[in-house]
Design a protein around this motif. Structure first.
Motif, short mmCIF file in Angstrom:
data_model
loop_
_atom_site.label_atom_id
_atom_site.label_comp_id
_atom_site.label_asym_id
_atom_site.label_seq_id
_atom_site.Cartn_x
_atom_site.Cartn_y
_atom_site.Cartn_z
N ALA A 2 0.82 -1.20 0.00
CA ALA A 2 0.00 0.00 0.00
C ALA A 2 0.86 1.26 0.00
O ALA A 2 0.46 2.29 -0.52
CB ALA A 2 -0.93 0.02 1.19
N THR A 3 2.06 1.16 0.56
CA THR A 3 2.93 2.34 0.59
C THR A 3 3.41 2.73 -0.80
O THR A 3 3.69 3.90 -1.05
CB THR A 3 4.15 2.11 1.49
OG1 THR A 3 4.84 0.95 1.06
CG2 THR A 3 3.73 1.95 2.93
N ARG A 4 3.48 1.79 -1.72
CA ARG A 4 3.87 2.09 -3.09
C ARG A 4 2.81 2.91 -3.82
O ARG A 4 3.12 3.61 -4.77
CB ARG A 4 4.12 0.81 -3.88
CG ARG A 4 5.27 0.00 -3.39
CD ARG A 4 5.44 -1.21 -4.26
NE ARG A 4 6.31 -2.18 -3.60
CZ ARG A 4 6.46 -3.41 -3.99
NH1 ARG A 4 5.80 -3.86 -5.05
NH2 ARG A 4 7.26 -4.22 -3.34
N LEU A 5 1.57 2.80 -3.38
CA LEU A 5 0.48 3.48 -4.06
C LEU A 5 0.30 4.93 -3.60
O LEU A 5 -0.41 5.69 -4.24
CB LEU A 5 -0.83 2.71 -3.86
CG LEU A 5 -0.82 1.28 -4.39
CD1 LEU A 5 -2.11 0.57 -4.02
CD2 LEU A 5 -0.61 1.26 -5.90
N GLY A 6 0.86 5.29 -2.47
CA GLY A 6 0.78 6.67 -2.01
C GLY A 6 0.17 6.79 -0.63
O GLY A 6 -0.14 5.81 0.05
N ALA A 7 0.00 8.04 -0.23
CA ALA A 7 -0.46 8.32 1.13
C ALA A 7 -1.94 7.98 1.33
O ALA A 7 -2.32 7.49 2.39
CB ALA A 7 -0.22 9.79 1.46
N THR A 8 -2.77 8.25 0.35
CA THR A 8 -4.22 8.01 0.51
C THR A 8 -4.54 6.53 0.68
O THR A 8 -5.26 6.16 1.61
CB THR A 8 -5.00 8.62 -0.67
OG1 THR A 8 -4.68 10.01 -0.76
CG2 THR A 8 -6.49 8.44 -0.48
N LEU A 13 -5.84 1.97 4.36
CA LEU A 13 -5.45 0.69 4.94
C LEU A 13 -5.39 0.79 6.46
O LEU A 13 -5.88 -0.09 7.18
CB LEU A 13 -4.11 0.24 4.38
CG LEU A 13 -3.54 -1.05 4.98
CD1 LEU A 13 -4.42 -2.23 4.60
CD2 LEU A 13 -2.11 -1.26 4.52
N GLN A 14 -4.81 1.86 6.97
CA GLN A 14 -4.71 2.05 8.42
C GLN A 14 -6.09 2.15 9.06
O GLN A 14 -6.33 1.60 10.13
CB GLN A 14 -3.89 3.29 8.74
CG GLN A 14 -2.40 3.10 8.59
CD GLN A 14 -1.87 2.05 9.53
OE1 GLN A 14 -1.45 0.99 9.10
NE2 GLN A 14 -1.87 2.33 10.81
N ILE A 15 -7.00 2.85 8.42
CA ILE A 15 -8.37 2.97 8.94
C ILE A 15 -9.03 1.61 8.98
O ILE A 15 -9.66 1.24 9.98
CB ILE A 15 -9.18 3.98 8.12
CG1 ILE A 15 -8.64 5.39 8.35
CG2 ILE A 15 -10.67 3.90 8.46
CD1 ILE A 15 -9.21 6.43 7.41
N CYS A 16 -8.88 0.84 7.92
CA CYS A 16 -9.48 -0.50 7.88
C CYS A 16 -8.90 -1.39 8.97
O CYS A 16 -9.62 -2.15 9.62
CB CYS A 16 -9.27 -1.14 6.52
SG CYS A 16 -10.23 -0.38 5.21
N LEU A 17 -7.58 -1.31 9.17
CA LEU A 17 -6.96 -2.13 10.22
C LEU A 17 -7.46 -1.72 11.60
O LEU A 17 -7.69 -2.58 12.46
CB LEU A 17 -5.44 -1.99 10.14
CG LEU A 17 -4.77 -2.70 8.96
CD1 LEU A 17 -3.28 -2.37 8.94
CD2 LEU A 17 -4.98 -4.19 9.03
N GLN A 18 -7.63 -0.43 11.84
CA GLN A 18 -8.12 0.03 13.14
C GLN A 18 -9.56 -0.41 13.38
O GLN A 18 -9.91 -0.81 14.49
CB GLN A 18 -8.00 1.56 13.24
CG GLN A 18 -6.57 2.04 13.36
CD GLN A 18 -5.90 1.54 14.62
OE1 GLN A 18 -6.48 1.49 15.68
NE2 GLN A 18 -4.64 1.17 14.49
N VAL A 19 -10.40 -0.33 12.35
CA VAL A 19 -11.78 -0.78 12.49
C VAL A 19 -11.83 -2.28 12.76
O VAL A 19 -12.57 -2.74 13.62
CB VAL A 19 -12.60 -0.41 11.23
CG1 VAL A 19 -13.96 -1.09 11.22
CG2 VAL A 19 -12.76 1.10 11.13
N TRP A 20 -11.01 -3.04 12.05
CA TRP A 20 -10.97 -4.49 12.26
C TRP A 20 -10.51 -4.82 13.67
O TRP A 20 -11.09 -5.66 14.35
CB TRP A 20 -10.04 -5.13 11.23
CG TRP A 20 -9.86 -6.59 11.46
CD1 TRP A 20 -10.75 -7.59 11.18
CD2 TRP A 20 -8.74 -7.22 12.09
NE1 TRP A 20 -10.24 -8.80 11.58
CE2 TRP A 20 -9.01 -8.61 12.13
CE3 TRP A 20 -7.54 -6.74 12.60
CZ2 TRP A 20 -8.12 -9.51 12.68
CZ3 TRP A 20 -6.65 -7.65 13.15
CH2 TRP A 20 -6.94 -9.02 13.18
#
Length: 52
Positions: A2-8, A13-20
């Motif tokens: 995901a870091t290769r794709l950029g900041a957004t 990804l971080q939001i999804c991980l936190q929700v999970w």
């Protein structure tokens, strides 16, 4: 990756991980409280109050 794709995408990804993680910990807490009906209803009521 995901870091290769950029900041957004990385932020998404971080939001999804936190929700999970939050839902996982909440379900574990409810499972423990589910061993006692009174505690389970009290916990469910508090969660609903916090959510709404």
């Amino acid at each position: 990756m995901a870091t290769r794709l950029g900041a957004t995408p990385m932020a998404a990804l971080q939001i999804c991980l936190q929700v999970w993680l939050t839902s996982s910990l909440l379900s574990d807490g409810l499972a423990v409280a589910g061993q006692n009906y009174e505690k389970a209803t009290s916990t469910a009521s508090r969660v609903l109050l916090v959510c709404f």
